[in-house]
Design an enzyme around this catalytic site. Structure first.
Site, PDB file in Angstrom:
ATOM      1  N   HIS A 190      45.153 105.908  16.502  1.00  0.00           N
ATOM      2  CA  HIS A 190      46.382 105.395  15.892  1.00  0.00           C
ATOM      3  C   HIS A 190      47.351 106.534  15.605  1.00  0.00           C
ATOM      4  O   HIS A 190      46.930 107.676  15.389  1.00  0.00           O
ATOM      5  CB  HIS A 190      46.073 104.704  14.551  1.00  0.00           C
ATOM      6  CG  HIS A 190      45.444 103.351  14.678  1.00  0.00           C
ATOM      7  ND1 HIS A 190      44.273 103.028  14.035  1.00  0.00           N
ATOM      8  CD2 HIS A 190      45.830 102.234  15.347  1.00  0.00           C
ATOM      9  CE1 HIS A 190      43.963 101.761  14.311  1.00  0.00           C
ATOM     10  NE2 HIS A 190      44.890 101.263  15.106  1.00  0.00           N
ATOM     11  N   CYS A 245      43.372 103.669   6.471  1.00  0.00           N
ATOM     12  CA  CYS A 245      42.872 102.391   7.008  1.00  0.00           C
ATOM     13  C   CYS A 245      42.243 101.505   5.943  1.00  0.00           C
ATOM     14  O   CYS A 245      42.182 100.294   6.107  1.00  0.00           O
ATOM     15  CB  CYS A 245      41.804 102.621   8.065  1.00  0.00           C
ATOM     16  SG  CYS A 245      41.810 104.195   8.845  1.00  0.00           S
TER      17      CYS A 245
HETATM   18  C1  CIR Z   1      38.932 100.475  15.074  1.00  0.00           C
HETATM   19  O1  CIR Z   1      38.627 101.070  16.104  1.00  0.00           O
HETATM   20  O2  CIR Z   1      39.804  99.624  15.036  1.00  0.00           O
HETATM   21  C2  CIR Z   1      38.183 100.811  13.801  1.00  0.00           C
HETATM   22  N1  CIR Z   1      36.853 101.198  14.124  1.00  0.00           N
HETATM   23  C3  CIR Z   1      38.877 101.907  13.038  1.00  0.00           C
HETATM   24  C4  CIR Z   1      40.222 101.514  12.540  1.00  0.00           C
HETATM   25  C5  CIR Z   1      40.907 102.604  11.796  1.00  0.00           C
HETATM   26  N2  CIR Z   1      42.150 102.151  11.281  1.00  0.00           N
HETATM   27  C6  CIR Z   1      43.207 102.918  11.094  1.00  0.00           C
HETATM   28  O3  CIR Z   1      43.210 104.084  11.452  1.00  0.00           O
HETATM   29  N3  CIR Z   1      44.287 102.348  10.553  1.00  0.00           N
END
Ligand code: CIR
Length: 263
Positions: A167, A254
């Site tokens: 991201h 997140c």
């Molecule tokens: C994913 O791959 O979507 C999750 N394992 C991690 C999401 C992390 N979210 C973020 O950086 N906003």
């Protein structure tokens, strides 16, 4: 008072047992659920210590990555928007978040597609909303967001998340109205030329995902040189264990939706 980092509320979601099946770019081992829960509790405590009201939603077993609530919604001072996650296994998380943001905001907006956009690709600063296209966020998703938020007076700037970075905010965080913590690889694209920058120390790129939340900068523990630089720059640092979320490419931003409900 800065609207980009002063918040009265946050929403988190407790990790589910299914988190061991969460998405990851590289398998570095199965997250230890007990340790994940301890880190999550410390994170929630750090948010609460700033005086904010923090709601912790029940775990969602059907969605292994649902602890990473940031990707399902965007909460702005003037309105909230349910996102449209680009990871198929996460698409349904947005609908799960709708009642909670509606409870805080009343009416909300929703990204309906065909594009995709995840909250992790969106950095809100005091003067603009930066959105990085990525494997999860496409141009159509950014365009739909722009249509919604321009009606509320916000300016959207479309950027590119570096290749192989999950991201946009994996590599940067807002520290204050003018200052961004960033990796050198992201800043190399000149996307932050109007801001003051603090760079993550070499080899500590994994701590670029921090959050400024009221008076605290909450960052993952284990990155001493970057922590020292932030401390020297005058920020109040709170360090939280993140080893288990990191196995799933997750970090500090997140794990919460941060906002001040309108009115
Ligand atoms: C994913 O791959 O979507 C999750 N394992 C991690 C999401 C992390 N979210 C973020 O950086 N906003």
């Amino acid at each position: 008072m800065s609207q980009s980092y002063n918040f009265t509320h946050a929403i988190c979601r407790a990790p589910s047992n299914s988190i061991v099946d969460g998405l990851r770019a590289v398998d570095t081992g199965t997250p230890d659920l007990d340790l994940f829960r301890q880190h999550h509790a410390a994170y929630v405590a750090a948010l609460r210590a700033t005086g904010a009201e923090v709601t912790v939603l029940d775990p969602l077993e059907a969605y292994p990555d649902s602890v990473f609530v940031e990707d399902a919604a965007l909460c702005l001072p003037k309105g909230a928007i349910a996102m449209r996650p680009g990871a198929p296994s996460r698409l349904g998380e947005a609908a799960e978040m709708v009642p909670h943001i509606r409870a805080a905001y009343g009416e909300i907006a929703q990204i309906t597609g065909p594009g995709f956009i995840e909250g992790g690709d969106i950095l809100v600063t005091e003067r603009e909303i930066l959105v990085g296209k990525s494997a999860r966020t496409d141009a159509a998703g950014v365009a739909e967001l722009r249509t919604i938020v321009s009606g509320w007076g916000y300016v959207v700037r479309e950027l590119q998340t570096p290749p192989d970075v999950l991201h946009f905010k994996t590599d940067c965080s807002l520290l204050d109205e003018e200052t961004i913590l960033t990796t050198r690889r992201l800043a190399a694209s000149d996307c932050f030329s109007d801001y003051s920058l603090i760079f993550t120390a070499d080899g500590e790129e994994a701590c670029a995902n921090a959050i400024r939340f009221n008076d605290s900068v909450i960052m993952p523990s284990g990155f001493p040189r970057t922590a020292e630089a932030l401390d020297k720059a005058g920020y109040t640092i709170v360090q939280i264990g993140n080893s288990e979320a990191a196995k799933l490419d997750g970090g500090m931003s997140c794990l919460s939706l941060r906002f001040t409900p309108p009115g």
